[in-house]
Design an enzyme around this catalytic site. Structure first.
Site, PDB file in Angstrom:
ATOM      1  N   LYS A  72       0.856  -1.189   0.000  1.00 44.70           N
ATOM      2  CA  LYS A  72       0.000   0.000   0.000  1.00 44.70           C
ATOM      3  C   LYS A  72       0.885   1.230   0.000  1.00 44.70           C
ATOM      4  CE  LYS A  72      -4.477   0.730   0.031  1.00 44.70           C
ATOM      5  NZ  LYS A  72      -5.530  -0.138  -0.523  1.00 44.70           N
TER       6      LYS A  72
HETATM    7  P1  NAD Z   1     -13.109   7.746  -3.106  1.00 42.18           P
HETATM    8  O1  NAD Z   1     -12.208   8.826  -2.688  1.00 42.18           O
HETATM    9  O2  NAD Z   1     -13.459   7.595  -4.545  1.00 42.18           O
HETATM   10  O3  NAD Z   1     -14.516   7.865  -2.321  1.00 42.18           O
HETATM   11  C1  NAD Z   1     -14.590   7.963  -0.926  1.00 42.18           C
HETATM   12  C2  NAD Z   1     -15.977   8.436  -0.511  1.00 42.18           C
HETATM   13  O4  NAD Z   1     -16.039   8.537   0.916  1.00 42.18           O
HETATM   14  C3  NAD Z   1     -16.336   9.821  -1.036  1.00 42.18           C
HETATM   15  O5  NAD Z   1     -17.745   9.922  -1.238  1.00 42.18           O
HETATM   16  C4  NAD Z   1     -15.900  10.732   0.115  1.00 42.18           C
HETATM   17  O6  NAD Z   1     -16.572  11.994   0.101  1.00 42.18           O
HETATM   18  C5  NAD Z   1     -16.300   9.893   1.299  1.00 42.18           C
HETATM   19  N1  NAD Z   1     -15.480  10.194   2.503  1.00 42.18           N
HETATM   20  C6  NAD Z   1     -14.167  10.528   2.530  1.00 42.18           C
HETATM   21  N2  NAD Z   1     -13.784  10.749   3.798  1.00 42.18           N
HETATM   22  C7  NAD Z   1     -14.857  10.530   4.585  1.00 42.18           C
HETATM   23  C8  NAD Z   1     -15.093  10.595   5.977  1.00 42.18           C
HETATM   24  N3  NAD Z   1     -14.101  10.920   6.843  1.00 42.18           N
HETATM   25  N4  NAD Z   1     -16.336  10.303   6.438  1.00 42.18           N
HETATM   26  C9  NAD Z   1     -17.324   9.959   5.600  1.00 42.18           C
HETATM   27  N5  NAD Z   1     -17.171   9.896   4.260  1.00 42.18           N
HETATM   28  C10 NAD Z   1     -15.953  10.170   3.754  1.00 42.18           C
HETATM   29  O7  NAD Z   1     -12.453   6.415  -2.505  1.00 42.18           O
HETATM   30  P2  NAD Z   1     -12.716   4.904  -2.967  1.00 42.18           P
HETATM   31  O8  NAD Z   1     -11.645   4.530  -3.924  1.00 42.18           O
HETATM   32  O9  NAD Z   1     -14.153   4.728  -3.310  1.00 42.18           O
HETATM   33  O10 NAD Z   1     -12.372   4.150  -1.606  1.00 42.18           O
HETATM   34  C11 NAD Z   1     -13.327   4.031  -0.556  1.00 42.18           C
HETATM   35  C12 NAD Z   1     -12.907   2.896   0.371  1.00 42.18           C
HETATM   36  O11 NAD Z   1     -12.821   1.679  -0.394  1.00 42.18           O
HETATM   37  C13 NAD Z   1     -11.533   3.053   1.020  1.00 42.18           C
HETATM   38  O12 NAD Z   1     -11.554   2.454   2.298  1.00 42.18           O
HETATM   39  C14 NAD Z   1     -10.621   2.249   0.106  1.00 42.18           C
HETATM   40  O13 NAD Z   1      -9.447   1.810   0.764  1.00 42.18           O
HETATM   41  C15 NAD Z   1     -11.536   1.090  -0.238  1.00 42.18           C
HETATM   42  N6  NAD Z   1     -11.167   0.378  -1.466  1.00 42.18           N
HETATM   43  C16 NAD Z   1     -11.062   1.021  -2.658  1.00 42.18           C
HETATM   44  C17 NAD Z   1     -10.770   0.294  -3.804  1.00 42.18           C
HETATM   45  C18 NAD Z   1     -10.729   0.933  -5.161  1.00 42.18           C
HETATM   46  O14 NAD Z   1     -10.612   0.191  -6.154  1.00 42.18           O
HETATM   47  N7  NAD Z   1     -10.855   2.225  -5.299  1.00 42.18           N
HETATM   48  C19 NAD Z   1     -10.535  -1.087  -3.729  1.00 42.18           C
HETATM   49  C20 NAD Z   1     -10.654  -1.715  -2.488  1.00 42.18           C
HETATM   50  C21 NAD Z   1     -10.973  -0.970  -1.361  1.00 42.18           C
END
Ligand code: NAD
Length: 438
Positions: free
Chosen positions: A128
């Site tokens: 990561k």
């Molecule tokens: P992103 O930045 O596209 O979206 C995150 C969302 O959460 C947004 O709507 C944002 O406004 C909201 N957010 C951010 N901080 C916040 C807070 N403190 N409280 C409430 N809402 C909040 O991110 P993403 O890529 O969708 O990732 C979201 C989660 O999924 C993370 O935990 C990430 O590690 C996990 N994840 C992502 C992927 C991927 O392919 N992008 C894969 C596996 C896991």
């Protein structure tokens, strides 16, 4: 062949956590290690291997100057790249931009990536990366500058056969394009395989953007069936309407589910009759945040978690469901889109209440699975259609979920412990046959 036989067990427990892990010691790292320890004890894992898995093989911390657009402001920014496990192949894992991120958090996320890749049978270990910066404070040119400098700082430890970054919280396919370009400029030739989750135009895969959300929905379909209801008739609440949560909500809605609540960092929307996601998407394209969207009731991201719904999908950030709110959740099923949204106390409370939790290391593994497809397609220069990608993803997600469900039934443990058992088992077997160098 030199093989460390499991019967030659060391008769000792792993070393004291506090003393061994000072560098990484943060709440999220402690959660990841507590999950490992709880599962290792139930598996009767060889303590030599158990101890080895608790710390990353490599952890890089960099600091570098970053110039803001006004030219006069130069900030010192911290960046990280942690490689938890080098045993299984190259390492793989996303890069997050967040102003609270630290080495312990990145290490926990790298560890979860190892289990995830192992559960999905992918030829990767977990990694990561992160930059400690608020992505919302960055202009597009600042975002590009910080990305290029971070890439230059970690250039020696990444590479298509070494360690392959991907998008995560606060980063996206454009950020991946800049990482790929910076790496390629330094090497002197194009190296598309250094990142995944990049745009189609430079070797990205169809279906990668929605892959994590699609995997979440595939798990929700499977788990709902076991819980005795059909996702098609279910109400769904999604915390975090970003890359993962947005895709999960749209795909679930396309199957017939009613999306009753969504939120972003500033706040959320709730309508028990179901939200119009097309209208929401059009609003976000113009206004970036949900704030001000006319019609539905307003909720905070924390309130969203406690709304009545069949399926709750936390898809924002870690540490959302704990002892303070687990007893008040009203869902019938929890599917973790985010990494680490539920702590150990909440896991126990939800288990007691009979609410199944599909853990992050299975539920959100769709992203790394299609990242693997992207890496594979790129290395063969043979690209698949979107339908092929989606079908293969769904097949692998179903297989992983069913494997984990089977372990859960056989060992009488919850889905998280079952998933950890699956993930840890394959890795420890590989470590055992590779032996200890020298
Ligand atoms: P992103 O930045 O596209 O979206 C995150 C969302 O959460 C947004 O709507 C944002 O406004 C909201 N957010 C951010 N901080 C916040 C807070 N403190 N409280 C409430 N809402 C909040 O991110 P993403 O890529 O969708 O990732 C979201 C989660 O999924 C993370 O935990 C990430 O590690 C996990 N994840 C992502 C992927 C991927 O392919 N992008 C894969 C596996 C896991």
């Amino acid at each position: 062949m030199s093989v460390d036989q499991p019967r030659k067990r060391a008769k000792r427990a792993p070393k004291d956590l506090q003393k061994q892990h000072l560098e990484w010691d943060t709440p999220m790292y402690r959660l990841a290690v507590a999950q490992l320890d709880g599962t290792a004890a139930q598996m009767d894992l060889d303590p030599n291997l158990w101890e080895r898995l608790r710390t990353p093989q490599r952890a890089h911390v960099v600091s570098f100057p970053f110039r803001r657009d006004d030219y006069d402001t130069v900030e010192t920014v911290f960046g990280y790249r942690v490689q938890h496990l080098l045993t299984m192949g190259p390492t793989k894992g996303g890069v997050r931009y967040d102003d609270d991120v630290n080495l312990g958090e990145v290490t926990a996320l790298a560890m979860w990536m190892s289990w995830k890749c192992s559960i999905m049978n992918l030829p990767f270990g977990g990694a990561k990366g992160a930059v400690r910066i608020d992505p919302r404070s960055l202009t597009p040119t600042e975002l590009q500058r910080v990305t290029r400098r971070y890439t230059a700082e970690i250039i020696e430890v990444i590479g298509p056969d070494r360690d392959i970054p991907a998008p995560d919280l606060g980063t996206n396919e454009l950020v991946m394009a800049w990482m790929m370009d910076t790496y390629s400029q330094q090497k002197g030739y194009s190296v598309p395989g250094v990142v995944t989750g990049k745009p189609i135009e430079i070797g990205g895969s169809y279906g990668r953007k929605e892959a994590t959300g699609r995997g979440v929905v595939t798990c929700a379909l499977e788990a709902a069936r076991i819980a005795g209801f059909d996702l098609k008739d279910a109400s769904v609440a999604v915390q975090g309407f970003g890359e993962v949560g947005g895709a999960a909500a749209r795909i679930a809605a396309s199957l017939g589910a009613k999306i009753v609540a969504i939120s972003d960092v500033k706040g959320g929307l709730y309508d028990p009759k179901g939200l119009d996601l097309a209208a929401v998407d059009a609003w976000i394209r113009e206004h970036r945040f949900l704030e001000g969207f006319p019609g539905p009731d307003r909720v905070t991201p924390a309130e969203l978690l406690e709304l009545p719904c069949d399926v709750l999908i936390p898809a924002a950030v870690q540490n959302q469901i704990g002892a303070h709110n687990a007893a008040r959740l009203q869902c019938r099923l929890l599917v973790e889109g985010a990494n680490g949204p539920t702590d150990l106390e909440a896991d126990a409370i939800l288990s007691d209440r009979g609410i199944p939790v599909v853990p992050d290391i299975v539920a959100n593994a769709g992203g790394v699975t299609v990242s693997y497809f992207e890496w594979l397609q790129g290395s063969q220069q043979f690209f698949w259609s979107e339908q092929e990608v989606n079908n293969r993803l769904i097949q692998l997600m179903q297989r992983a979920f069913r494997d984990v469900q089977a372990v859960s039934e056989r060992r009488k443990v919850n889905l998280r412990t079952a998933a950890l058992m699956r993930g840890i088992e394959r890795i420890t077997e590989a470590k055992r046959v590779r032996g200890v160098f020298p």
